[in-house]
Design a protein around this motif. Sequence first.
Motif, PDB file in Angstrom:
ATOM      1  N   LYS A  61     -16.306   4.546  -2.380  1.00 40.50           N
ATOM      2  CA  LYS A  61     -15.594   3.680  -1.440  1.00 40.50           C
ATOM      3  C   LYS A  61     -14.911   4.512  -0.358  1.00 40.50           C
ATOM      4  CE  LYS A  61     -10.953   3.590  -3.234  1.00 40.50           C
ATOM      5  NZ  LYS A  61      -9.787   3.129  -2.580  1.00 40.50           N
ATOM      6  N   MET A  62     -14.660   3.866   0.769  1.00 35.94           N
ATOM      7  CA  MET A  62     -13.848   4.527   1.789  1.00 35.94           C
ATOM      8  C   MET A  62     -12.483   4.770   1.200  1.00 35.94           C
ATOM      9  SD  MET A  62     -14.115   3.203   5.657  1.00 35.94           S
ATOM     10  CE  MET A  62     -15.709   3.356   6.450  1.00 35.94           C
ATOM     11  N   GLY A 109     -11.329   0.332   4.899  1.00 39.85           N
ATOM     12  CA  GLY A 109     -11.260  -0.171   3.522  1.00 39.85           C
ATOM     13  C   GLY A 109      -9.942  -0.874   3.265  1.00 39.85           C
ATOM     14  N   ASN A 110      -8.846  -0.247   3.653  1.00 42.64           N
ATOM     15  CA  ASN A 110      -7.525  -0.863   3.482  1.00 42.64           C
ATOM     16  C   ASN A 110      -7.447  -2.170   4.271  1.00 42.64           C
ATOM     17  OD1 ASN A 110      -6.109   2.391   4.040  1.00 42.64           O
ATOM     18  ND2 ASN A 110      -6.501   1.444   2.050  1.00 42.64           N
ATOM     19  N   PRO A 159      -3.324  -9.886  -2.941  1.00 40.08           N
ATOM     20  CA  PRO A 159      -4.482  -9.462  -2.148  1.00 40.08           C
ATOM     21  C   PRO A 159      -4.676  -7.950  -2.182  1.00 40.08           C
ATOM     22  CG  PRO A 159      -2.672 -10.109  -0.683  1.00 40.08           C
ATOM     23  CD  PRO A 159      -2.215 -10.367  -2.085  1.00 40.08           C
ATOM     24  N   VAL A 160      -5.724  -7.508  -2.851  1.00 38.40           N
ATOM     25  CA  VAL A 160      -6.025  -6.074  -2.994  1.00 38.40           C
ATOM     26  C   VAL A 160      -7.538  -5.880  -3.027  1.00 38.40           C
ATOM     27  CG1 VAL A 160      -3.975  -5.189  -4.212  1.00 38.40           C
ATOM     28  CG2 VAL A 160      -5.779  -6.340  -5.511  1.00 38.40           C
ATOM     29  N   GLY A 161      -7.968  -4.632  -2.889  1.00 28.90           N
ATOM     30  CA  GLY A 161      -9.379  -4.294  -3.016  1.00 28.90           C
ATOM     31  C   GLY A 161      -9.787  -4.194  -4.480  1.00 28.90           C
ATOM     32  N   LYS A 210      -8.581   7.168   1.639  1.00 32.86           N
ATOM     33  CA  LYS A 210      -7.753   8.113   2.389  1.00 32.86           C
ATOM     34  C   LYS A 210      -7.936   9.524   1.864  1.00 32.86           C
ATOM     35  CE  LYS A 210      -4.100   4.985   2.728  1.00 32.86           C
ATOM     36  NZ  LYS A 210      -2.896   4.596   2.042  1.00 32.86           N
ATOM     37  N   LEU A 237     -13.245  -6.949  -2.561  1.00 35.80           N
ATOM     38  CA  LEU A 237     -14.087  -6.162  -1.676  1.00 35.80           C
ATOM     39  C   LEU A 237     -14.032  -4.670  -2.004  1.00 35.80           C
ATOM     40  CD1 LEU A 237     -15.620  -7.298   0.801  1.00 35.80           C
ATOM     41  CD2 LEU A 237     -13.818  -6.295   2.208  1.00 35.80           C
ATOM     42  N   VAL A 260     -15.148  -1.612   0.344  1.00 41.22           N
ATOM     43  CA  VAL A 260     -15.755  -1.138   1.586  1.00 41.22           C
ATOM     44  C   VAL A 260     -16.331   0.251   1.313  1.00 41.22           C
ATOM     45  CG1 VAL A 260     -15.318  -0.517   3.998  1.00 41.22           C
ATOM     46  CG2 VAL A 260     -14.131  -2.480   2.978  1.00 41.22           C
ATOM     47  N   ALA A 288      -7.520  -5.367   1.968  1.00 41.02           N
ATOM     48  CA  ALA A 288      -6.162  -5.865   1.721  1.00 41.02           C
ATOM     49  C   ALA A 288      -5.521  -6.485   2.961  1.00 41.02           C
ATOM     50  CB  ALA A 288      -5.300  -4.722   1.187  1.00 41.02           C
ATOM     51  N   ALA A 305       0.861  -1.181   0.000  1.00 36.65           N
ATOM     52  CA  ALA A 305       0.000   0.000   0.000  1.00 36.65           C
ATOM     53  C   ALA A 305       0.893   1.226   0.000  1.00 36.65           C
ATOM     54  CB  ALA A 305      -0.920  -0.013   1.215  1.00 36.65           C
ATOM     55  N   ARG A 306       0.313   2.342  -0.401  1.00 37.24           N
ATOM     56  CA  ARG A 306       1.090   3.579  -0.424  1.00 37.24           C
ATOM     57  C   ARG A 306       1.106   4.199   0.965  1.00 37.24           C
ATOM     58  NH1 ARG A 306      -1.820   7.272  -3.666  1.00 37.24           N
ATOM     59  NH2 ARG A 306      -3.582   6.075  -2.933  1.00 37.24           N
TER      60      ARG A 306
HETATM   61  P1  ADP Z   1      -6.652   4.653  -0.654  1.00 42.06           P
HETATM   62  O1  ADP Z   1      -7.450   4.295  -1.879  1.00 42.06           O
HETATM   63  O2  ADP Z   1      -7.509   4.916   0.506  1.00 42.06           O
HETATM   64  O3  ADP Z   1      -5.624   5.722  -0.902  1.00 42.06           O
HETATM   65  P2  ADP Z   1      -4.584   2.686  -1.054  1.00 42.06           P
HETATM   66  O4  ADP Z   1      -4.650   3.084  -2.478  1.00 42.06           O
HETATM   67  O5  ADP Z   1      -3.317   2.937  -0.321  1.00 42.06           O
HETATM   68  O6  ADP Z   1      -5.818   3.348  -0.284  1.00 42.06           O
HETATM   69  O7  ADP Z   1      -4.972   1.146  -0.946  1.00 42.06           O
HETATM   70  C1  ADP Z   1      -4.265   0.145  -0.255  1.00 42.06           C
HETATM   71  C2  ADP Z   1      -5.040  -1.140  -0.384  1.00 42.06           C
HETATM   72  O8  ADP Z   1      -6.323  -1.010   0.221  1.00 42.06           O
HETATM   73  C3  ADP Z   1      -5.311  -1.581  -1.831  1.00 42.06           C
HETATM   74  O9  ADP Z   1      -5.225  -2.985  -1.910  1.00 42.06           O
HETATM   75  C4  ADP Z   1      -6.716  -1.143  -2.083  1.00 42.06           C
HETATM   76  O10 ADP Z   1      -7.377  -1.941  -3.051  1.00 42.06           O
HETATM   77  C5  ADP Z   1      -7.341  -1.367  -0.713  1.00 42.06           C
HETATM   78  N1  ADP Z   1      -8.494  -0.480  -0.504  1.00 42.06           N
HETATM   79  C6  ADP Z   1      -8.485   0.882  -0.395  1.00 42.06           C
HETATM   80  N2  ADP Z   1      -9.726   1.359  -0.194  1.00 42.06           N
HETATM   81  C7  ADP Z   1     -10.558   0.269  -0.163  1.00 42.06           C
HETATM   82  C8  ADP Z   1     -11.979   0.088   0.033  1.00 42.06           C
HETATM   83  N3  ADP Z   1     -12.763   1.120   0.289  1.00 42.06           N
HETATM   84  N4  ADP Z   1     -12.464  -1.155  -0.022  1.00 42.06           N
HETATM   85  C9  ADP Z   1     -11.650  -2.234  -0.250  1.00 42.06           C
HETATM   86  N5  ADP Z   1     -10.331  -2.133  -0.425  1.00 42.06           N
HETATM   87  C10 ADP Z   1      -9.774  -0.909  -0.387  1.00 42.06           C
END
Ligand code: ADP
Length: 336
Positions: free
Chosen positions: A197-198, A17-18, A146-148, A200, A187, A189, A22, A8-9
């Motif tokens: 989606k949720m 969500g993260n 494993p990712v969203g 950051k 997923l 979230v 993930a 993740a970043r």
């Molecule tokens: P963000 O989108 O909040 O900046 P990242 O891009 O850092 O978060 O995502 C890190 C991990 O979390 C990735 O695998 C991403 O698919 C997952 N992820 C982020 N938001 C969600 C969400 N709302 N539902 C499911 N997975 C998510």
Amino acid sequence: METVLSGARPTGPVHLGNYFGAISNFVKMQEEYNCYYFIADYHSLTTHPEAKELNENVKLLLATYIACGVDPEKATLYIQSHVPEIPEMYLLFNMLAYKGELEKCPSFKDKVRSQKSSNKSINAGLLTYPVLMGVDILIHKANKVPVGKDQMAHLEMTRDFANRFNFMTDSTYFPEPEAFNFGNELLKVPSLDGSGKMSKSADNPNSTIFFSDEDSVILKKVKKAKTDGGPIMENQEKPEEIQNLFDLMALVSTDDTIAHFEETYNNCTVRYGDLKKQLGQDMVNFVAPIRERIKEVRADEDLLRRVVKIGDEKARESASKTLQGAKKLMGMNYFT
Ligand code: ADP
Ligand code: TRP
């Protein structure tokens, strides 16, 4: 044994969500697979973080992985910029990727829109983001990622790059990695403000529950979540904002709680105030122990230093092997 990779970043505290999209899968997968989990600090440079902020966020994310249950004895935990083989393979893969496909990538288009609206420039790194992500995955020849749900398009592009390399070198060097979730479906979230989606980087910070949120903040955010005027017909379909609350309940509440609110929704006696109070409390019960553990692990700099030292070395060993093999297939093994 199959190889798993994800990251993740480091752009701030993680949110539900993260975690459910993930990190919770990272923890389960470390029991069965050869796992690599990393901190994508190069990727976060695409959106111009300040130096101090980046430095702290890397340590915070590392502490978060560990606090959530990633075990450095079972999985390899490392920082992307500590593995110089990654930028080297990224250069090679930039020769494989087409400008057109990168411009068409949905996350690029979204970022262009949001960077423009906040008057920030669009750097070349943003365009080639999926190339670097493909390299992250392929440099360990990972099979499962494993990712969203939001990362699906990136995984598709990774498979394209892998196939293109294999075709060009007349080999089967890289596997075709797949996005993975234990629940089978990837997923998403939902956010608390009714749609999307949720995230950051959401415009409305009240729509996301962060693992840094104190109990009172969580309760307040859930209390403010969007609802409608209530059901007027029995067994009526739920509008998006209400379905989202039920989806969130499915993550943190007990089966009894869910059954209770399903029943009251279906017979039109539901009181959203009660529902949100219960959901808020269930979120607090879930988040609070992890939040406190993150603080503890974050405070132990020696532990963090030791973990990445071992992880970086293991990651470099695997990355170096893959990179050398790829260069050889490309004819770049002069005088050996
Ligand atoms: P963000 O989108 O909040 O900046 P990242 O891009 O850092 O978060 O995502 C890190 C991990 O979390 C990735 O695998 C991403 O698919 C997952 N992820 C982020 N938001 C969600 C969400 N709302 N539902 C499911 N997975 C998510
Ligand atoms: N793009 C991912 C995100 O925004 C982060 C990431 C970078 C990643 N490289 C990766 C995820 C490799 C999985 C595998 O969350």
